[in-house]
Design a protein around this motif. Structure first.
Motif, PDB file in Angstrom:
ATOM      1  N   GLN A   1       0.844  -1.178   0.000  1.00 38.52           N
ATOM      2  CA  GLN A   1       0.000   0.000   0.000  1.00 38.52           C
ATOM      3  C   GLN A   1       0.882   1.230   0.000  1.00 38.52           C
ATOM      4  O   GLN A   1       1.779   1.373   0.835  1.00 38.52           O
ATOM      5  CB  GLN A   1      -0.916  -0.018   1.220  1.00 38.52           C
ATOM      6  CG  GLN A   1      -2.083  -0.961   0.976  1.00 38.52           C
ATOM      7  CD  GLN A   1      -2.773  -1.363   2.237  1.00 38.52           C
ATOM      8  OE1 GLN A   1      -2.157  -1.370   3.300  1.00 38.52           O
ATOM      9  NE2 GLN A   1      -4.025  -1.704   2.119  1.00 38.52           N
ATOM     10  N   ALA A   2       0.602   2.115  -0.942  1.00 32.90           N
ATOM     11  CA  ALA A   2       1.480   3.270  -1.130  1.00 32.90           C
ATOM     12  C   ALA A   2       1.417   4.201   0.071  1.00 32.90           C
ATOM     13  O   ALA A   2       2.421   4.791   0.468  1.00 32.90           O
ATOM     14  CB  ALA A   2       1.088   4.004  -2.401  1.00 32.90           C
ATOM     15  N   ASN A   3       0.223   4.348   0.678  1.00 30.70           N
ATOM     16  CA  ASN A   3       0.107   5.336   1.754  1.00 30.70           C
ATOM     17  C   ASN A   3       0.216   4.711   3.136  1.00 30.70           C
ATOM     18  O   ASN A   3      -0.148   5.321   4.124  1.00 30.70           O
ATOM     19  CB  ASN A   3      -1.213   6.100   1.617  1.00 30.70           C
ATOM     20  CG  ASN A   3      -2.382   5.145   1.514  1.00 30.70           C
ATOM     21  OD1 ASN A   3      -2.184   3.930   1.515  1.00 30.70           O
ATOM     22  ND2 ASN A   3      -3.585   5.676   1.445  1.00 30.70           N
ATOM     23  N   ALA A   4       0.704   3.460   3.199  1.00 25.25           N
ATOM     24  CA  ALA A   4       0.881   2.857   4.516  1.00 25.25           C
ATOM     25  C   ALA A   4       2.071   3.523   5.208  1.00 25.25           C
ATOM     26  O   ALA A   4       3.091   3.795   4.584  1.00 25.25           O
ATOM     27  CB  ALA A   4       1.127   1.369   4.373  1.00 25.25           C
ATOM     28  N   LYS A   5       1.913   3.807   6.502  1.00 28.64           N
ATOM     29  CA  LYS A   5       3.014   4.449   7.233  1.00 28.64           C
ATOM     30  C   LYS A   5       3.842   3.361   7.903  1.00 28.64           C
ATOM     31  O   LYS A   5       3.322   2.538   8.638  1.00 28.64           O
ATOM     32  CB  LYS A   5       2.438   5.401   8.271  1.00 28.64           C
ATOM     33  CG  LYS A   5       1.844   6.639   7.643  1.00 28.64           C
ATOM     34  CD  LYS A   5       1.598   7.689   8.697  1.00 28.64           C
ATOM     35  CE  LYS A   5       1.311   9.053   8.100  1.00 28.64           C
ATOM     36  NZ  LYS A   5       0.359   9.032   6.988  1.00 28.64           N
TER      37      LYS A   5
END
Lengths: 479, 206
Positions: free
Chosen positions: B173-177
């Motif tokens: 996931q690109a926006n996973a922190k």
């Protein structure tokens, strides 16, 4: 404390090389981005070439792990054949990956692991090895079939293959336990020794039937063929190309070794099963393919039929028969890979990959060379002389006639005549129908594979003597 | 000897009773718990026959791993078992008929069954007799020597399973922190803390 030495690992060198390549490439892929996939594919091919060299260096006729693993002439020939098939399948994905979002580095790694499984199957001389080799090979293929996970067709095909494959593994295992229970052995020569008086108990026959059902599933012989068309159609085309070539070679080799090494004394019992499988596969392969509109489904039925022809050689139960099987699988693999090179070349700028037979219409006017090579390969698959496919069929039918299986040979010839119809239909569409839009240019590696396969089907006599003598030598391993 | 047979009957009765409860209890969680009980008693019977390795493997693998996973699945998936059981009574007569036919066939076949005399001759003893070594030791003697190759192949199969699970399910996931330990450690006081004088009653413009 008694001390036991580890058995010799030298005969396993090719498998060890391939497994190490798979593990190292897996790590390399995990720590790099998608750009690295072509490099990993090429390294996988290098690994396969290394394994082929190692096979050539090993001396035939040795066993290791108390006879559980055998390297004889038969194993060496078919391992090299299966590995070439795997290498060409990986090669054909490189161009495909560039324009079809197929850039998963795991794919070549899975193919390598599957190739290790195939080598175990070909060299297995023990029921445990049969099962483990089959599972390793099939599990990797299940994943490869479903690798296009955002496509419903691909995941459905993977799931279907997995569920039916698990069922067939269950049957195989059940048969193995019965045979172990009634003979007290899992190693093939020991099983043959127990059965050497020629009359098998009911339990052994039961076990034999179950084992053969499991193996028939893997070679997709009727009545265990149901998965084939759906999986061929649903899997991404390069995976289908792999699926149709190398694993079939390995499964047929395993089938041959099981019946000839373990059940040689009760050959009348398994011969009738093989004859049944063979007749059903030939007939269904000939008739069911007629109505197909998708070229991959057509190839699926075609491969079912071809497995039937190869089983004719097995049914003969003679050295000529085994030679016929080995020659048949060699020719089948090369021709099939060439055909799939064509199918992978069916790509239009606006539509992407197309798979309908009608998309080939008028190919001779838009791409004459591709059409010519495709025609040669289809004629060869149909078994029309003087192309190589004719000689493949000739050898297995000759063996059947020599073994007094004349009705089987006649059914084979008749169904081969019926199957010529659908190959000729494809050729007619390519030659005489109104041309459709031009396909995109084929990638260089596809063009090479197609050219080599096409040339082989026409000019096979240049390499015929070495192939035939190698196949004869391989078949001699059992007699 | 009597104590051993006493324990055998104890284990056997509890095993059968809990197996019956597995298929008859309405709550799927109860089914799984009864299955654990059944496995533990099965392990007890294995232990009585001297197969202690099998007994412990049954507890470690099935009870410790597989059934805990079952429990997770049963609790996480909302399977409506009442709905699955619908129509049970409707299918009962046909099901019972098929079952009875099979039972009769089995009795007819097994009643006439005799062990082929040849089988007894071929029974092999792959391990030393139990009086010399325990069966765990006997398994160890062949597993890592004669069957070392198959042991490694099993490892490869598990590797394929692992690769397959990741290939088919892992999505980045690109926006996973994500936690970046190096960046956290490399922070210095200068770029994370600022000391300001705040004039009273005015607040602070950031």
């Amino acid at each position: 404390m008694n001390h036991i030495d580890l058995p010799s690992l030298a005969p396993l060198l090719p498998e060890i090389i391939l497994a190490l390549f798979a593990i190292v490439l897996l790590m390399a892929g995990a720590f790099s981005d998608e750009e690295a996939t072509p490099t990993i594919s090429i390294m996988a091919i290098v690994g396969i070439i290394g394994a082929i060299v190692a096979i050539c260096l090993t001396t035939p006729g040795q066993t290791t792990f108390d006879g559980a693993y055998i390297v004889d002439g038969f194993a060496r020939y078919l391992k090299i054949l299966a590995l070439i098939g795997a290498a060409i399948s990986i090669l054909m994905t490189i161009g495909f990956a560039r324009h079809q979002a197929f850039g998963r580095f795991e794919y070549p790694v899975l193919i390598l692991l599957s190739a290790v499984g195939m080598m175990l199957m070909i060299s297995a001389n023990d029921m445990i090895g049969v099962y483990l080799g089959l599972e390793l090979q099939s599990l990797a293929i299940y994943c490869a079939v479903a690798i296009n996970r955002d496509s419903t067709r691909s995941t459905e095909a993977g799931l279907k293959y997995f569920v039916l494959g698990a069922l067939s593994s269950g049957m195989l295992l059940y048969g193995i336990t019965l045979i172990y229970g009634f003979t007290g052995a899992t190693i093939f020569p020991d099983i043959a020794r127990v059965l050497s008086d020629g009359d098998a108990s009911l339990g052994v026959i039961f076990g034999l039937v179950f084992v053969m059902a499991g193996l028939a599933f893997k070679v997709s012989a009727v009545p265990f063929h149901m998965w084939t068309p759906d999986v061929y159609e649903g899997a991404p085309s390069p995976v289908t190309a792999f699926l149709a070539a190398a694993p079939k070679v390995a499964a047929m080799a395993l089938f041959t070794r099981v019946v000839f090494s373990a059940f040689e004394p009760i050959s009348t019992d398994w011969q009738q099963i093989v004859i049944f499988l063979s007749i059903m596969s030939m007939v269904l392969g000939a008739f069911a393919a007629i109505g197909q509109t998708n070229i991959k489904r057509l190839m699926a039925y075609s491969s079912i039929g071809h497995m039937g022809y190869a089983l004719v050689g097995l049914a003969a139960g003679s050295p000529e028969g085994v030679t016929g099987v080995v020659v048949y699988m060699t020719i089948y693999m090369i021709t099939t890979l060439g055909t799939f090179a064509c199918i992978l070349g069916m790509r239009r700028a606006d539509e992407g990959m197309v798979e309908d037979i009608s998309d080939l219409a008028g190919l001779v006017r838009t791409k004459p060379w591709m059409a010519a090579a495709f025609t040669l390969l289809l004629f060869s698959l149909a078994g029309i002389p003087p192309l190589v496919g004719f000689f493949a069929k000739f050898y297995v039918f000759l063996a059947a006639v020599k073994a007094d299986l004349i009705p089987l040979a006649i059914i084979g010839v008749l169904s081969s005549a019926v199957s010529a119809f659908y190959y000729l239909r494809v050729i007619k569409i390519m030659m005489f129908d109104d041309p459709r839009d031009r396909f995109e240019p084929m990638a260089g590696e596809l063009r090479t594979v197609l050219a080599v396969a096409g040339a082989f089907s026409l000019l096979f006599f240049l390499v015929w003597t070495p192939i035939l003598s190698a196949a004869t030598a391989a078949a001699q391993s059992f007699f | 000897m009597t104590i051993a047979s006493l324990f055998f009957y104890l284990f056997a009765v509890v095993l059968l009773a809990s197996a019956l409860m597995v298929i008859s209890s309405r709550n799927p969680v109860h089914s799984v718990l009864f299955l654990i009980l059944a496995f533990l008693n099965g392990a007890g019977i294995f232990m009585l026959t001297g197969a202690e390795f099998l007994a412990l493997i049954l507890i470690v693998v099935y009870v410790g791993a597989v059934l805990v996973l079952f429990l997770f699945v049963v609790m996480m998936l909302d399977v409506d078992f009442a709905q699955l059981r619908q129509g049970f009574m409707q299918y009962l007569p046909v099901g019972a008929l098929v079952g009875i036919v099979l039972l009769v066939e089995l009795i007819l076949v097994l009643g006439a069954y005799t062990l082929a005399p040849a089988v007894a001759e071929h029974v092999v003893v792959p391990i030393p007799p139990p009086s010399e070594v325990s069966n765990t030791e006997a398994l160890g003697l062949v597993l890592y020597t004669r069957y070392a190759f198959y042991f490694q192949v099993c490892g490869l199969i598990l590797l394929v399973a692992m690769v397959g699970a990741i290939v088919l399910t892992l999505r980045h996931q690109a926006n996973a922190k994500r936690q970046n330990v190096a960046a956290q450690v490399n922070r210095s006081v200068e770029d994370s803390v600022e000391v300001r004088d705040v004039a009273s009653g005015r607040g602070l413009q950031l």
